[in-house]
Design a protein around this motif. Structure first.
Motif, PDB file in Angstrom:
ATOM      1  N   ASP A  23       0.843  -1.194   0.000  1.00 16.21           N
ATOM      2  CA  ASP A  23       0.000   0.000   0.000  1.00 16.21           C
ATOM      3  C   ASP A  23       0.882   1.249   0.000  1.00 16.21           C
ATOM      4  OD1 ASP A  23      -1.805   2.083   0.458  1.00 16.21           O
ATOM      5  OD2 ASP A  23      -3.032   0.894   1.832  1.00 16.21           O
ATOM      6  N   LYS A  26      -0.529   4.484   2.146  1.00 14.06           N
ATOM      7  CA  LYS A  26      -0.343   4.414   3.597  1.00 14.06           C
ATOM      8  C   LYS A  26       1.140   4.510   3.971  1.00 14.06           C
ATOM      9  CE  LYS A  26      -4.432   1.951   5.189  1.00 14.06           C
ATOM     10  NZ  LYS A  26      -4.919   0.762   5.879  1.00 14.06           N
ATOM     11  N   GLN A  29       2.110   8.086   3.734  1.00  6.94           N
ATOM     12  CA  GLN A  29       1.579   8.809   4.889  1.00  6.94           C
ATOM     13  C   GLN A  29       2.422   8.513   6.132  1.00  6.94           C
ATOM     14  OE1 GLN A  29      -0.640  11.176   5.019  1.00  6.94           O
ATOM     15  NE2 GLN A  29      -0.576  11.345   7.238  1.00  6.94           N
ATOM     16  N   SER A  30       2.806   7.263   6.288  1.00  2.00           N
ATOM     17  CA  SER A  30       3.642   6.879   7.422  1.00  2.00           C
ATOM     18  C   SER A  30       4.982   7.607   7.377  1.00  2.00           C
ATOM     19  CB  SER A  30       3.862   5.371   7.403  1.00  2.00           C
ATOM     20  OG  SER A  30       4.781   4.985   8.386  1.00  2.00           O
TER      21      SER A  30
END
Length: 160
Positions: A23, A26, A29-30
């Motif tokens: 992904d 995500k 974003q992390s």
């Protein structure tokens, strides 16, 4: 870079690569969250390492040995635990300072008491804790934590 730091970096990089394949959004974003956290920590890290530098250059090793050395005994343990109890800041800051103290000749049990006390005793934050949990709870918790820091330091001394 230390071997431990390199191993952590390799493990985390591998996990990020694996998760990016699963992904990308995500994972991105992390990475943004991690970057923001790092930016928040940079001033603290600079301050901590600056303080370590000041300790190493301006705190004579003879003084550290006199106050916190093995010959200081229980008084050194008490001084170490007391210094940790009044210190404020994240535990991350305690470790470089503790390393400097060890390098300057401090007794390992006194340094252990310093670290444990820094993490578990909060003299500076005591008024806030008392307001939130009540004075009796706050005082008892801090007293028990202070004694535990000293006992923990002594146990470390017996194990080393």
């Amino acid at each position: 870079m230390s071997k431990v730091g390199l191993v952590y970096l390799l493990i985390i990089s591998t996990v990020y690569l694996f998760l990016a394949a699963r992904d990308r959004q995500k994972t991105g974003q992390s990475l943004r969250v991690a970057g923001k956290s790092l930016l928040k920590l940079v001033p603290l890290l600079i301050a901590v390492f600056g303080l370590v530098g000041l300790f190493q250059e301006f705190l004579p090793p003879e003084l550290v040995t006199e106050w916190l050395g093995e010959s200081s005994g229980l008084l050194g343990l008490l001084i170490g635990a007391s210094a940790g109890a009044v210190a404020i800041g994240p535990p991350l800051a305690a470790y470089p300072l503790a390393g400097s103290l060890l390098d300057a000749g401090a007794w390992p049990p006194a340094v252990a008491a310093f670290i444990v006390s820094w993490i578990s005793v909060g003299i500076v934050t005591l008024p806030f804790e008392a307001q939130t949990f009540g004075s009796r709870f706050a005082l008892l918790r801090n007293l028990i934590s202070f004694v535990a820091a000293m006992v923990g330091g002594l146990l470390l001394g017996m194990l080393l």
